[in-house]
Design a protein around this motif. Structure first.
Motif, PDB file in Angstrom:
ATOM      1  N   PRO A 128       0.795  -1.253   0.190  1.00 27.56           N
ATOM      2  CA  PRO A 128       0.018  -0.020  -0.057  1.00 27.56           C
ATOM      3  C   PRO A 128       0.880   1.129  -0.009  1.00 27.56           C
ATOM      4  N   GLN A 129       0.311   2.294  -0.789  1.00 29.54           N
ATOM      5  CA  GLN A 129       1.032   3.467  -0.822  1.00 29.54           C
ATOM      6  C   GLN A 129       1.342   4.095   0.528  1.00 29.54           C
ATOM      7  N   ALA A 130       0.448   4.000   1.489  1.00 31.66           N
ATOM      8  CA  ALA A 130       0.788   4.706   2.935  1.00 31.66           C
ATOM      9  C   ALA A 130       2.004   3.865   3.525  1.00 31.66           C
ATOM     10  N   ARG A 131       1.984   2.568   3.457  1.00 32.33           N
ATOM     11  CA  ARG A 131       3.306   1.908   3.830  1.00 32.33           C
ATOM     12  C   ARG A 131       4.403   2.481   3.364  1.00 32.33           C
ATOM     13  N   ARG A 132       4.433   2.576   1.869  1.00 34.83           N
ATOM     14  CA  ARG A 132       5.663   3.003   0.976  1.00 34.83           C
ATOM     15  C   ARG A 132       6.043   4.475   1.728  1.00 34.83           C
ATOM     16  N   GLU A 133       4.845   5.249   1.926  1.00 30.70           N
ATOM     17  CA  GLU A 133       5.613   6.583   2.536  1.00 30.70           C
ATOM     18  C   GLU A 133       5.738   6.490   3.941  1.00 30.70           C
ATOM     19  N   ALA A 134       5.206   5.520   4.857  1.00 34.67           N
ATOM     20  CA  ALA A 134       5.637   5.410   6.024  1.00 34.67           C
ATOM     21  C   ALA A 134       7.289   4.913   6.388  1.00 34.67           C
ATOM     22  N   VAL A 135       7.364   3.803   5.693  1.00 37.57           N
ATOM     23  CA  VAL A 135       8.551   3.205   5.661  1.00 37.57           C
ATOM     24  C   VAL A 135       9.546   3.200   4.408  1.00 37.57           C
ATOM     25  N   PRO A 136      10.402   4.249   4.434  1.00 43.43           N
ATOM     26  CA  PRO A 136      11.200   4.555   3.047  1.00 43.43           C
ATOM     27  C   PRO A 136      12.008   3.160   2.839  1.00 43.43           C
ATOM     28  N   GLY A 137      12.311   2.809   1.659  1.00 45.39           N
ATOM     29  CA  GLY A 137      12.962   1.985   1.339  1.00 45.39           C
ATOM     30  C   GLY A 137      12.051   0.551   1.554  1.00 45.39           C
TER      31      GLY A 137
END
Length: 89
Positions: A48-57
């Motif tokens: 999910p986009q929210a996870r990609r934004e919250a955890v870089p890399g």
């Protein structure tokens, strides 16, 4: 004040060693940073986009990350290596 076979400063040596291990573990995690993946590299599920934004890399979905964390385990939070006193307890 040391007792038994422990040398003076043994407790501080254990504390320093534990801190160094924690720093090394954090540095290893930082090396994994980079662009986030849109799909999990283990199971190909979309991340999910929210996870990609919250955890870089981020490279794994939540389920695969939970399995990876469980596989790696977590250290007890203190280091007893080299302490003969701890081996007697």
């Amino acid at each position: 004040m040391a007792s038994g076979w422990a040398k003076d400063g043994a407790v501080q040596d254990q504390i320093d060693s534990t801190v160094e291990d924690g720093i090394q573990e954090a540095r290893e995690r930082l090396k994994r940073n980079g662009p986030s993946l849109s799909h999990c590299e283990a199971c190909e599920a979309p991340i999910p986009q929210a996870r990609r934004e919250a955890v870089p890399g981020v490279r794994l979905c939540i389920q695969c990350q939970a399995l990876e964390d469980k596989r790696q385990g977590h250290h007890a939070g203190y280091n007893r290596r080299g302490s003969k006193d701890s081996q007697l307890r």
